[in-house]
Design a protein around this motif. Structure first.
Motif, PDB file in Angstrom:
ATOM      1  N   GLU A 116      48.685  48.114  44.062  1.00 16.19           N
ATOM      2  CA  GLU A 116      49.796  48.233  43.124  1.00 16.19           C
ATOM      3  C   GLU A 116      50.041  46.923  42.387  1.00 16.19           C
ATOM      4  O   GLU A 116      50.309  46.919  41.183  1.00 16.19           O
ATOM      5  N   ARG A 117      49.945  45.825  43.104  1.00 17.95           N
ATOM      6  CA  ARG A 117      50.105  44.509  42.477  1.00 17.95           C
ATOM      7  C   ARG A 117      48.950  44.228  41.517  1.00 17.95           C
ATOM      8  O   ARG A 117      49.149  43.652  40.447  1.00 17.95           O
ATOM      9  N   ALA A 118      47.749  44.662  41.872  1.00 16.59           N
ATOM     10  CA  ALA A 118      46.604  44.494  40.981  1.00 16.59           C
ATOM     11  C   ALA A 118      46.828  45.229  39.674  1.00 16.59           C
ATOM     12  O   ALA A 118      46.558  44.690  38.590  1.00 16.59           O
ATOM     13  N   LYS A 119      47.336  46.440  39.759  1.00 15.58           N
ATOM     14  CA  LYS A 119      47.605  47.203  38.539  1.00 15.58           C
ATOM     15  C   LYS A 119      48.684  46.521  37.711  1.00 15.58           C
ATOM     16  O   LYS A 119      48.576  46.428  36.482  1.00 15.58           O
ATOM     17  N   ALA A 120      49.733  46.032  38.375  1.00 16.36           N
ATOM     18  CA  ALA A 120      50.839  45.406  37.656  1.00 16.36           C
ATOM     19  C   ALA A 120      50.402  44.159  36.907  1.00 16.36           C
ATOM     20  O   ALA A 120      50.847  43.904  35.778  1.00 16.36           O
ATOM     21  N   VAL A 121      49.518  43.369  37.512  1.00 17.15           N
ATOM     22  CA  VAL A 121      49.103  42.109  36.883  1.00 17.15           C
ATOM     23  C   VAL A 121      47.927  42.313  35.937  1.00 17.15           C
ATOM     24  O   VAL A 121      47.976  41.938  34.758  1.00 17.15           O
ATOM     25  N   VAL A 122      46.847  42.894  36.442  1.00 17.24           N
ATOM     26  CA  VAL A 122      45.608  42.954  35.667  1.00 17.24           C
ATOM     27  C   VAL A 122      45.706  43.959  34.525  1.00 17.24           C
ATOM     28  O   VAL A 122      45.348  43.653  33.378  1.00 17.24           O
ATOM     29  N   ASP A 177      40.302  44.717  43.037  1.00 13.64           N
ATOM     30  CA  ASP A 177      39.937  45.468  44.238  1.00 13.64           C
ATOM     31  C   ASP A 177      40.560  44.764  45.449  1.00 13.64           C
ATOM     32  O   ASP A 177      39.886  44.083  46.222  1.00 13.64           O
ATOM     33  N   ALA A 178      41.875  44.932  45.588  1.00 15.18           N
ATOM     34  CA  ALA A 178      42.605  44.211  46.627  1.00 15.18           C
ATOM     35  C   ALA A 178      42.194  44.620  48.036  1.00 15.18           C
ATOM     36  O   ALA A 178      42.337  43.842  48.979  1.00 15.18           O
ATOM     37  N   GLU A 179      41.673  45.827  48.181  1.00 16.28           N
ATOM     38  CA  GLU A 179      41.316  46.314  49.506  1.00 16.28           C
ATOM     39  C   GLU A 179      40.048  45.676  50.046  1.00 16.28           C
ATOM     40  O   GLU A 179      39.968  45.311  51.219  1.00 16.28           O
ATOM     41  N   ARG A 180      39.030  45.514  49.211  1.00 16.63           N
ATOM     42  CA  ARG A 180      37.748  45.015  49.700  1.00 16.63           C
ATOM     43  C   ARG A 180      37.531  43.529  49.447  1.00 16.63           C
ATOM     44  O   ARG A 180      36.826  42.866  50.211  1.00 16.63           O
ATOM     45  N   ASP A 181      38.122  42.999  48.381  1.00 18.83           N
ATOM     46  CA  ASP A 181      37.854  41.606  48.029  1.00 18.83           C
ATOM     47  C   ASP A 181      38.788  40.656  48.770  1.00 18.83           C
ATOM     48  O   ASP A 181      39.706  40.043  48.199  1.00 18.83           O
ATOM     49  N   ASP A 182      38.545  40.504  50.075  1.00 20.57           N
ATOM     50  CA  ASP A 182      39.308  39.540  50.861  1.00 20.57           C
ATOM     51  C   ASP A 182      38.632  38.173  50.775  1.00 20.57           C
ATOM     52  O   ASP A 182      37.648  37.992  50.054  1.00 20.57           O
ATOM     53  N   ALA A 183      39.159  37.198  51.500  1.00 22.06           N
ATOM     54  CA  ALA A 183      38.644  35.829  51.409  1.00 22.06           C
ATOM     55  C   ALA A 183      37.159  35.752  51.764  1.00 22.06           C
ATOM     56  O   ALA A 183      36.380  35.067  51.083  1.00 22.06           O
ATOM     57  N   ALA A 184      36.749  36.459  52.818  1.00 23.48           N
ATOM     58  CA  ALA A 184      35.352  36.403  53.244  1.00 23.48           C
ATOM     59  C   ALA A 184      34.427  36.996  52.185  1.00 23.48           C
ATOM     60  O   ALA A 184      33.351  36.452  51.889  1.00 23.48           O
ATOM     61  N   THR A 185      34.842  38.115  51.594  1.00 24.35           N
ATOM     62  CA  THR A 185      34.029  38.765  50.565  1.00 24.35           C
ATOM     63  C   THR A 185      33.932  37.895  49.316  1.00 24.35           C
ATOM     64  O   THR A 185      32.863  37.779  48.714  1.00 24.35           O
ATOM     65  N   LEU A 186      35.034  37.296  48.931  1.00 21.79           N
ATOM     66  CA  LEU A 186      35.025  36.437  47.743  1.00 21.79           C
ATOM     67  C   LEU A 186      34.182  35.186  47.978  1.00 21.79           C
ATOM     68  O   LEU A 186      33.453  34.743  47.085  1.00 21.79           O
ATOM     69  N   ARG A 187      34.260  34.623  49.164  1.00 27.10           N
ATOM     70  CA  ARG A 187      33.430  33.451  49.467  1.00 27.10           C
ATOM     71  C   ARG A 187      31.950  33.821  49.449  1.00 27.10           C
ATOM     72  O   ARG A 187      31.116  33.066  48.945  1.00 27.10           O
ATOM     73  N   GLU A 188      31.622  34.982  49.996  1.00 29.76           N
ATOM     74  CA  GLU A 188      30.229  35.445  49.966  1.00 29.76           C
ATOM     75  C   GLU A 188      29.751  35.614  48.528  1.00 29.76           C
ATOM     76  O   GLU A 188      28.618  35.250  48.186  1.00 29.76           O
ATOM     77  N   VAL A 235      37.818  41.315  37.508  1.00 23.55           N
ATOM     78  CA  VAL A 235      36.533  41.726  38.074  1.00 23.55           C
ATOM     79  C   VAL A 235      36.746  42.404  39.428  1.00 23.55           C
ATOM     80  O   VAL A 235      37.851  42.406  39.965  1.00 23.55           O
ATOM     81  N   PHE A 236      35.670  42.975  39.979  1.00 23.96           N
ATOM     82  CA  PHE A 236      35.624  43.282  41.411  1.00 23.96           C
ATOM     83  C   PHE A 236      34.212  42.990  41.876  1.00 23.96           C
ATOM     84  O   PHE A 236      33.231  43.225  41.163  1.00 23.96           O
ATOM     85  N   THR A 237      34.075  42.403  43.057  1.00 26.58           N
ATOM     86  CA  THR A 237      32.792  41.798  43.437  1.00 26.58           C
ATOM     87  C   THR A 237      31.724  42.810  43.808  1.00 26.58           C
ATOM     88  O   THR A 237      30.536  42.465  43.795  1.00 26.58           O
ATOM     89  N   THR A 238      32.093  44.048  44.139  1.00 30.10           N
ATOM     90  CA  THR A 238      31.067  45.043  44.432  1.00 30.10           C
ATOM     91  C   THR A 238      30.649  45.809  43.183  1.00 30.10           C
ATOM     92  O   THR A 238      29.896  46.784  43.284  1.00 30.10           O
ATOM     93  N   CYS A 239      31.112  45.393  42.045  1.00 27.19           N
ATOM     94  CA  CYS A 239      30.717  46.003  40.778  1.00 27.19           C
ATOM     95  C   CYS A 239      29.196  45.948  40.660  1.00 27.19           C
ATOM     96  O   CYS A 239      28.591  44.875  40.773  1.00 27.19           O
ATOM     97  N   PRO A 240      28.549  47.074  40.463  1.00 23.97           N
ATOM     98  CA  PRO A 240      27.085  47.095  40.486  1.00 23.97           C
ATOM     99  C   PRO A 240      26.411  46.518  39.253  1.00 23.97           C
ATOM    100  O   PRO A 240      25.213  46.243  39.278  1.00 23.97           O
ATOM    101  N   VAL A 241      27.156  46.336  38.159  1.00 25.32           N
ATOM    102  CA  VAL A 241      26.501  45.861  36.937  1.00 25.32           C
ATOM    103  C   VAL A 241      27.331  44.786  36.240  1.00 25.32           C
ATOM    104  O   VAL A 241      27.048  43.587  36.354  1.00 25.32           O
ATOM    105  N   GLU A 242      28.367  45.194  35.521  1.00 23.09           N
ATOM    106  CA  GLU A 242      29.025  44.330  34.548  1.00 23.09           C
ATOM    107  C   GLU A 242      29.599  43.049  35.142  1.00 23.09           C
ATOM    108  O   GLU A 242      29.383  41.951  34.610  1.00 23.09           O
ATOM    109  N   CYS A 243      30.351  43.161  36.245  1.00 26.39           N
ATOM    110  CA  CYS A 243      31.032  41.980  36.787  1.00 26.39           C
ATOM    111  C   CYS A 243      30.048  40.939  37.297  1.00 26.39           C
ATOM    112  O   CYS A 243      30.282  39.732  37.147  1.00 26.39           O
TER     113      CYS A 243
END
Length: 228
Positions: A157-163, A123-134, A84-92
């Motif tokens: 790059e790590r997100a692409k490798a894993v997800v 979304d490794a750039e925006r989804d930090d601890a504060a964003t995920l907690r929110e 997922v990514f938390t700023t996803c406007p619909v599906e996530c």
């Protein structure tokens, strides 16, 4: 059921294919509790992501909220894994809210300690601890239960490798979007139910998962392993 024996030596691949796995329409593979998934789109070996009867590819990712690293091979719980990514406007948002409902149903069944919810952000750039907690506070996640872990790869790059490469959950970053300033993602929506031996029991497609069905599947798998 021996988790390490099942997972040992299995290489991650974008196809999610594993030699010797039974077709979803053929004989039931070893190591599963549930019967074949009737609404699966194709045979497991033909799907990009690990599906019924296949091992979940190994990964280690950090939960920045709890400050712990989750090793998928060390899990001894029935797990829900998705991207997922938390700023996803619909599906996530739809999917995560439904998973929160599943978390509550699992709690009502007394199976909190036997389950793990593992949404992985790509979304490794925006989804930090504060964003995920929110996000957790917004959608009503019970973080105090200890069975919900937002997992965050350290870099894109790590997100692409894993997800994408390992779990087969394809995503693509887009540029300026009418829906979202900055950048957006197009992505596959798939949620895997994995038993405590690391074998996929279900791969649910789409964000509008049936909450009662998923909770019932979790309960069936958790109860079967508890009875061993």
């Amino acid at each position: 059921m021996q988790r390490r024996a099942v997972l040992g030596g299995i290489a991650a691949a974008t196809t999610g294919a594993v030699a010797g796995c039974a077709s979803v329409l053929g004989d039931e593979p070893e190591g599963v509790v549930l019967g074949p998934q009737e609404d699966q789109l194709a045979d497991s070996e033909d799907l990009a992501y690990p599906a019924y009867g296949q091992p979940l590819p190994a990964f280690e990712l950090r939960d920045p909220i709890a400050g712990v690293t989750i090793d998928s091979e060390a899990l001894d719980r029935t797990a829900i894994v998705t991207g997922v990514f938390t700023t996803c406007p619909v599906e996530c948002g739809i999917l995560l809210r439904r998973l929160v409902s599943v978390q509550r149903r699992v709690a009502d069944a007394g199976l909190t300690d036997e389950t793990a919810f593992l949404p992985i952000t790509f979304d490794a750039e925006r989804d930090d601890a504060a964003t995920l907690r929110e996000n957790a506070e917004t959608i009503g996640v019970n973080l105090d239960s200890g069975n919900w872990h937002y997992l965050r790869p350290e870099t894109p790059e790590r997100a692409k490798a894993v997800v994408e490469d390992r779990l087969g959950i394809g995503f693509e970053r887009t540029t300026e979007s009418e829906r979202l300033p900055g950048y957006d993602f197009t992505h596959v929506v798939v949620t895997m139910l994995v038993n405590p031996d690391g074998i996929v029991e279900r791969a649910y497609r789409g964000e509008r998962i049936d909450r009662d069905r998923v909770a019932g599947d979790i309960e069936a798998v958790a109860d079967a392993f508890a009875a061993e």
